[in-house]
Write an enzyme that holds these catalytic residues in place. Structure first.
Site, PDB file in Angstrom:
ATOM      1  N   TYR A   1       0.819  -1.211   0.000  1.00 40.32           N
ATOM      2  CA  TYR A   1       0.000   0.000   0.000  1.00 40.32           C
ATOM      3  C   TYR A   1       0.854   1.262   0.000  1.00 40.32           C
ATOM      4  O   TYR A   1       0.741   2.118  -0.883  1.00 40.32           O
ATOM      5  CB  TYR A   1      -0.945  -0.021   1.203  1.00 40.32           C
ATOM      6  CG  TYR A   1      -1.621   1.300   1.495  1.00 40.32           C
ATOM      7  CD1 TYR A   1      -2.398   1.952   0.531  1.00 40.32           C
ATOM      8  CD2 TYR A   1      -1.486   1.899   2.755  1.00 40.32           C
ATOM      9  CE1 TYR A   1      -3.013   3.161   0.816  1.00 40.32           C
ATOM     10  CE2 TYR A   1      -2.111   3.111   3.036  1.00 40.32           C
ATOM     11  CZ  TYR A   1      -2.861   3.734   2.062  1.00 40.32           C
ATOM     12  OH  TYR A   1      -3.467   4.936   2.330  1.00 40.32           O
TER      13      TYR A   1
ATOM     14  N   LYS B   1       1.555   3.973  -3.076  1.00 39.32           N
ATOM     15  CA  LYS B   1       1.141   5.361  -2.873  1.00 39.32           C
ATOM     16  C   LYS B   1       2.332   6.309  -3.040  1.00 39.32           C
ATOM     17  O   LYS B   1       2.201   7.399  -3.607  1.00 39.32           O
ATOM     18  CB  LYS B   1       0.511   5.539  -1.493  1.00 39.32           C
ATOM     19  CG  LYS B   1      -0.853   4.900  -1.322  1.00 39.32           C
ATOM     20  CD  LYS B   1      -1.911   5.511  -2.215  1.00 39.32           C
ATOM     21  CE  LYS B   1      -2.437   6.813  -1.675  1.00 39.32           C
ATOM     22  NZ  LYS B   1      -3.590   7.333  -2.469  1.00 39.32           N
TER      23      LYS B   1
END
Length: 490
Positions: free
Chosen positions: A237, A241
């Site tokens: 994640y 990002k």
């Protein structure tokens, strides 16, 4: 920094919101409609193949939620007509070029009319498939930026990221950009095109070997974690990002860009009412497990700061930031959290949970209250591994030998226990960086924005995002845990 009225800025504007069914996006949409009904239009990008499906998602996953009850009470019978006038569903997919828009007329309308884009679309799953995470969090950021550059009236693009793009770094973590190709651990060679290529190659390899979809998903989850660790990020994640931020910084040109990095987002502090939450998030799953009496030990540094921020404060910061930087070419980063100005520790959360569930015990399926006790806290990974070995792994090894001796008679019991232990160990590895996190997030830019709202507008009470106003004991005991329990039982 000087600000005009935030309400005046929103008035008559056209705003494109991506990821419109997400937790923050719903709160953003509700806030805009409630405080400024004279917004011209909100275009809501939803992942859907057609307008009919997108409209169904709008009603079922957005305006049908309890979050909108204040507006329903306010507008009454006019609710449907106002929503029809102000909201336009946009079926699409940010992981595709041109945001996957199929309706050419709607595309041209958006390109010619939109003033603000707020990119809230993402997968926040720490354990996501690598190809999916890159598609949404990395390439999605690039495609939203490319689309924004085509919008002739666009005043600002707000991209919502996460403060944890800093990975496991310690100390004061500044509001600095993620630079293209720069890893967290100094490992050279981070190249986004290469990451995309090898993710796609891995998918093709697995399919050529006729792996099942379940096997492909698991393999790509592991692959994402491995690629993240190569360059110093703890999970897929935050790695994807960070790469999304890199692309925006590299390709933005003269576009006014704001990157908002929230920390751990929790239930609403005040608006539209306290305690609204959707989904069981990281710290909430711990609270629920504890309340049910299923959590007998916890792994963390009890003195570590857990940086949390209520969702409505994040939304208010987004609105203030988009008004502050409209028509200002450049990139500015706002970290929205509490670790510098009003820190709370894991020990505090433990105490709040114990006191809350002692006073208001969880009622189990038999209608009986669950008695909670202070949990055993393990303060290191070594102590956790010793506990797991003595409590479970030695027994599992013994069960494996017994199972072999009795011709696989205990195969079902052994497989089930083994699966559960692997699941726990995987979760611990995923969340370990945050249970022992030793960083605090600088919010100097955010503080300047707060001061600008306070000093140059009369709307500080309406667009509050100062964590110093939060009494954490009051918030957790009377608002957040109440909201989480209500969500679980609804």
């Amino acid at each position: 920094m000087e600000l005009e009225s935030l309400l005046d800025f929103i008035q008559n504007k056209n705003i494109l919101v991506t990821g419109a069914t997400g937790f923050l996006a719903k709160i953003f949409v509700e806030k805009i409609l409630r405080v400024q009904p004279n917004v011209n239009k909100l275009y809501l990008l939803l992942r859907a193949p057609d307008t009919k499906t997108a409209t169904q998602r709008l009603h079922n996953e957005i305006i049908g939620k309890d979050l909108f009850r204040v507006l329903r009470e306010k507008w009454g019978a006019r609710m449907h007509s106002i929503m029809s006038e102000k909201l336009t569903v946009v079926p699409g997919d940010i992981s595709k070029e041109d945001l996957g828009l199929q309706d050419s007329d709607l595309r041209e309308e958006i390109l010619s009319q939109v003033d603000v884009i707020v990119n809230l679309a993402a997968t926040t799953n720490f354990d996501e498939r690598y190809d999916v995470a890159i598609g949404l969090n990395t390439m999605g950021a690039k495609y939203v930026l490319s689309f924004a550059k085509l919008c002739v009236k666009l005043k600002v693009l707000v991209h919502v990221s996460t403060a944890y793009v800093w990975g496991e770094k310690e100390g004061l973590l500044l509001e600095h950009p993620c630079l293209m190709g720069q890893s967290l651990n100094g490992t050279p060679g981070l190249d986004i095109e290469t990451e995309i290529r090898i993710a796609n190659e891995e998918v093709r390899r697995l399919r050529s070997e006729h792996a099942s979809e379940a096997a492909i998903t698991l393999a790509l989850k592991d692959f994402g974690l491995k690629r993240a660790s190569v360059y110093g990020w703890p999970n897929t994640y935050v790695f994807t990002k960070a790469m999304g931020e890199m692309l925006i910084g590299e390709l933005r040109g003269n576009l006014p860009v704001v990157i908002v990095r929230p920390t751990i987002i929790t239930s609403t502090y005040k608006e539209p009412f306290p305690g609204w939450v959707e989904g069981i998030r990281t710290i909430d799953s711990v609270a629920v497990g504890y309340g049910k009496g299923k959590l007998t030990f916890f792994l963390c540094d009890v003195e570590a700061i857990v940086d949390i921020v209520p969702a409505d404060m994040v939304v208010n910061a987004i609105i203030a930031a988009m008004a502050a930087h409209a028509n200002e070419p450049g990139e500015v980063i706002y970290q929205v959290g509490s670790s510098v100005s009003n820190p709370v520790k894991y020990n505090d959360l433990h105490d709040y949970g114990f006191r809350y569930f002692t006073r208001k015990p969880w009622i189990n399926k038999d209608g009986k209250p669950v008695t909670v006790k202070k949990v055993t806290v393990m303060s290191s990974m070594d102590s956790f591994h010793r506990y797991m070995t003595l409590r479970y792994l030695l027994f599992l090894k013994g069960l494996e030998l017994v199972n072999m001796a009795f011709c696989q008679y205990f195969e079902g019991t052994y497989t089930d226990l083994s699966r559960k232990i692997k699941f726990v160990m995987r979760l611990v590895e995923l969340y370990r960086p945050y249970l022992f996190f030793k960083g605090v997030f600088d919010d100097m830019n955010t503080e300047k924005l707060r001061m600008a709202v306070k000093e140059t507008t009369t709307e500080a009470d309406m667009f509050y995002f100062d964590p110093k106003i939060i009494d954490w004991e009051d918030y957790f005991m009377k608002i957040h845990i109440v909201g989480v329990v209500k969500y679980v039982f609804k």
